[in-house]
Design a protein around this motif. Sequence first.
Motif, mmCIF file in Angstrom:
data_model
loop_
_atom_site.group_PDB
_atom_site.id
_atom_site.type_symbol
_atom_site.label_atom_id
_atom_site.label_comp_id
_atom_site.label_asym_id
_atom_site.label_seq_id
_atom_site.Cartn_x
_atom_site.Cartn_y
_atom_site.Cartn_z
ATOM 1 N N TYR A 291 97.820 32.653 49.001
ATOM 2 C CA TYR A 291 98.054 31.400 48.268
ATOM 3 C C TYR A 291 99.477 30.897 48.508
ATOM 4 C CZ TYR A 291 99.388 28.721 44.059
ATOM 5 O OH TYR A 291 99.888 27.797 43.183
ATOM 6 N N GLU A 292 100.458 31.788 48.384
ATOM 7 C CA GLU A 292 101.851 31.384 48.567
ATOM 8 C C GLU A 292 102.115 30.946 50.012
ATOM 9 O OE1 GLU A 292 103.990 34.782 47.091
ATOM 10 O OE2 GLU A 292 103.237 34.475 45.054
ATOM 11 N N ALA A 293 101.510 31.617 50.976
ATOM 12 C CA ALA A 293 101.663 31.214 52.386
ATOM 13 C C ALA A 293 101.034 29.843 52.611
ATOM 14 C CB ALA A 293 101.028 32.252 53.303
ATOM 15 N N TRP A 294 99.862 29.608 52.015
ATOM 16 C CA TRP A 294 99.215 28.300 52.126
ATOM 17 C C TRP A 294 100.126 27.224 51.533
ATOM 18 C CZ3 TRP A 294 97.926 25.186 47.986
ATOM 19 C CH2 TRP A 294 97.259 23.995 48.326
ATOM 20 N N ALA A 295 100.700 27.487 50.361
ATOM 21 C CA ALA A 295 101.564 26.504 49.695
ATOM 22 C C ALA A 295 102.801 26.211 50.555
ATOM 23 C CB ALA A 295 101.970 27.019 48.313
ATOM 24 N N ARG A 296 103.429 27.238 51.091
ATOM 25 C CA ARG A 296 104.579 27.021 51.970
ATOM 26 C C ARG A 296 104.184 26.166 53.162
ATOM 27 N NH1 ARG A 296 104.967 32.305 51.562
ATOM 28 N NH2 ARG A 296 106.367 33.040 49.979
ATOM 29 N N GLY A 297 103.011 26.431 53.721
ATOM 30 C CA GLY A 297 102.523 25.675 54.866
ATOM 31 C C GLY A 297 102.270 24.212 54.561
ATOM 32 N N ARG A 298 102.095 23.878 53.297
ATOM 33 C CA ARG A 298 101.908 22.489 52.873
ATOM 34 C C ARG A 298 103.223 21.849 52.448
ATOM 35 N NH1 ARG A 298 98.166 24.065 54.799
ATOM 36 N NH2 ARG A 298 95.993 23.548 54.639
ATOM 37 N N GLY A 299 104.324 22.568 52.607
ATOM 38 C CA GLY A 299 105.633 22.024 52.256
ATOM 39 C C GLY A 299 105.988 22.160 50.781
ATOM 40 N N CYS A 300 105.254 22.976 50.046
ATOM 41 C CA CYS A 300 105.538 23.152 48.617
ATOM 42 C C CYS A 300 106.792 24.011 48.443
ATOM 43 C CB CYS A 300 104.366 23.825 47.921
ATOM 44 S SG CYS A 300 102.856 22.835 47.937
ATOM 45 N N ILE A 301 107.599 23.639 47.452
ATOM 46 C CA ILE A 301 108.767 24.458 47.136
ATOM 47 C C ILE A 301 108.557 25.266 45.856
ATOM 48 C CG2 ILE A 301 110.344 22.952 48.384
ATOM 49 C CD1 ILE A 301 111.322 21.933 45.654
ATOM 50 N N PHE A 302 107.449 25.022 45.162
ATOM 51 C CA PHE A 302 107.056 25.816 44.004
ATOM 52 C C PHE A 302 105.569 26.116 44.097
ATOM 53 C CE2 PHE A 302 110.663 23.417 42.207
ATOM 54 C CZ PHE A 302 111.428 24.459 41.732
ATOM 55 N N ALA A 303 105.185 27.286 43.604
ATOM 56 C CA ALA A 303 103.771 27.640 43.444
ATOM 57 C C ALA A 303 103.582 28.042 41.991
ATOM 58 C CB ALA A 303 103.390 28.793 44.366
ATOM 59 N N GLY A 304 102.555 27.520 41.350
ATOM 60 C CA GLY A 304 102.312 27.812 39.946
ATOM 61 C C GLY A 304 101.028 28.589 39.743
ATOM 62 N N MET A 305 101.058 29.450 38.743
ATOM 63 C CA MET A 305 99.884 30.211 38.327
ATOM 64 C C MET A 305 99.758 30.098 36.805
ATOM 65 S SD MET A 305 98.503 31.570 41.023
ATOM 66 C CE MET A 305 97.385 32.778 40.316
ATOM 67 N N ALA A 306 98.525 30.051 36.329
ATOM 68 C CA ALA A 306 98.284 29.986 34.884
ATOM 69 C C ALA A 306 98.682 31.310 34.239
ATOM 70 C CB ALA A 306 96.812 29.687 34.612
ATOM 71 N N GLY A 307 99.180 31.222 33.017
ATOM 72 C CA GLY A 307 99.677 32.397 32.323
ATOM 73 C C GLY A 307 98.626 33.272 31.687
#
Length: 117
Positions: free
Chosen positions: A74-90
């Motif tokens: 998930y984090e690799a996918w987000a980085r690949g989309r140019g995201c600087i934050f990744a969020g997960m529900a608590g």
Amino acid sequence: MSFRPDYAERLFQAHLRGGFACALVLDIAGIAQGLLLAAAFEHGFAPIWMAKETAWWIEPDHRGRSALAMLDAYEAWARGRGCIFAGMAGMGDDPDVAALYRRRGYLGAETHYLKAL
């Protein structure tokens, strides 16, 4: 509210087809044992991109390293989309989930309150 298979299928398909969405499936011997759906979006307050988990579930017998692998993907996918934050529900007050997120560098960002109307 009861589980709605038709809605779950629509949600899954939307994440499969969406250019700014992902659907990660934990496949164990050809059987889906976990699912992580997420979407990337531009934040409303600043010109930055973020990723947000829509749904995450792993069958209890397959948690542990599989959870870490799914978060890595998930984090690799987000980085690949140019995201600087990744969020997960608590997940409410579950201390195990909170500990996992903290070990991976996630910080609490907001608390949401809902009111039935």
